[in-house]
Motif scaffolding. Structure first.
Motif, mmCIF file in Angstrom:
data_model
loop_
_atom_site.group_PDB
_atom_site.id
_atom_site.type_symbol
_atom_site.label_atom_id
_atom_site.label_comp_id
_atom_site.label_asym_id
_atom_site.label_seq_id
_atom_site.Cartn_x
_atom_site.Cartn_y
_atom_site.Cartn_z
ATOM 1 N N HIS A 1 -22.973 97.442 -2.186
ATOM 2 C CA HIS A 1 -21.530 97.512 -1.887
ATOM 3 C C HIS A 1 -20.687 96.825 -2.511
ATOM 4 O O HIS A 1 -19.797 97.283 -3.086
ATOM 5 N N GLN B 1 -20.355 101.041 7.915
ATOM 6 C CA GLN B 1 -20.102 99.752 8.991
ATOM 7 C C GLN B 1 -20.715 100.242 10.201
ATOM 8 O O GLN B 1 -21.326 99.489 11.014
ATOM 9 N N GLU C 1 -18.529 90.747 -0.221
ATOM 10 C CA GLU C 1 -19.863 91.480 -0.056
ATOM 11 C C GLU C 1 -21.069 90.807 -0.868
ATOM 12 O O GLU C 1 -22.223 90.789 -0.488
ATOM 13 N N GLU D 1 -26.075 95.026 0.102
ATOM 14 C CA GLU D 1 -24.659 94.338 -0.025
ATOM 15 C C GLU D 1 -24.404 94.153 -1.550
ATOM 16 O O GLU D 1 -23.236 94.123 -1.648
ATOM 17 N N GLU E 1 -24.305 99.950 9.877
ATOM 18 C CA GLU E 1 -24.717 98.400 9.730
ATOM 19 C C GLU E 1 -24.598 97.722 11.260
ATOM 20 O O GLU E 1 -25.806 97.059 11.559
HETATM 21 MG MG MG Z 1 -21.593 95.308 3.250
#
Ligand code: MG
Length: 163
Positions: A53, A127, A17, A50, A130
């Protein structure tokens, strides 16, 4: 308590990540250098996401009593032919991330580790978002084709992305 193997795999995901963050920051820098200010903003927000995350996975390991260990990262690519190639690379990268998260979930299922499965649900849903948002950018840039005016407008709109 989670297994040593699970802890090791989540730790590896934390590093991935952070690499994702690093990759998006490299994309942001290249976008700015090429005059794509909207994409610069889009990629900068992604850089921040990110890191969130990575910290979310870190918090989970820490709550499980596991020490997080950061590892060296490979250098990201630093230049793209244009923003189409940039978002295409982003999509390929996100697909890899999705596969890694599925791998973590498969391990959690095999180990009957319900806490980790529950934690991963957020990432599995994330996800989907994303991949959808990167795919949407690719479609819009593709539609702009070779028109620099249209590309300017698409880039501008991408910069309006919400946090
Ligand atoms: Mg990520």
């Amino acid at each position: 308590m989670i297994s040593k193997k699970m802890a090791k795999e989540i730790n590896a995901q934390i590093n991935r990540e952070f690499f994702s963050a690093f990759l998006y920051l490299a994309m942001a820098n290249d976008a700015l250098d090429k005059g794509y200010n909207g994409t610069y903003r889009w990629m900068t927000l992604q850089f921040q996401e990110e890191q969130e995350h990575a910290l979310k996975f870190s918090k989970y390991l820490q709550d499980q009593g596991v020490k997080v260990e950061l590892a060296a990262m490979e250098a990201p690519k630093t230049s793209w032919k244009g923003i189409l190639e940039m978002y295409e690379d982003a999509l390929a990268h996100e697909k890899k991330v999705t596969a890694w998260i599925y791998g973590l979930n498969s391990l959690a299922i095999a180990e009957k580790d319900y806490a980790t499965q529950s934690m991963l649900k957020w990432f599995i849903d994330e996800q989907v978002e994303e991949e959808a948002s990167v795919s949407e950018a690719i479609s819009a840039i593709s539609m702009a084709g070779n028109s620099s005016g249209a590309l300017y407008m698409v880039d501008h709109r991408l910069g309006k992305r919400e946090d």
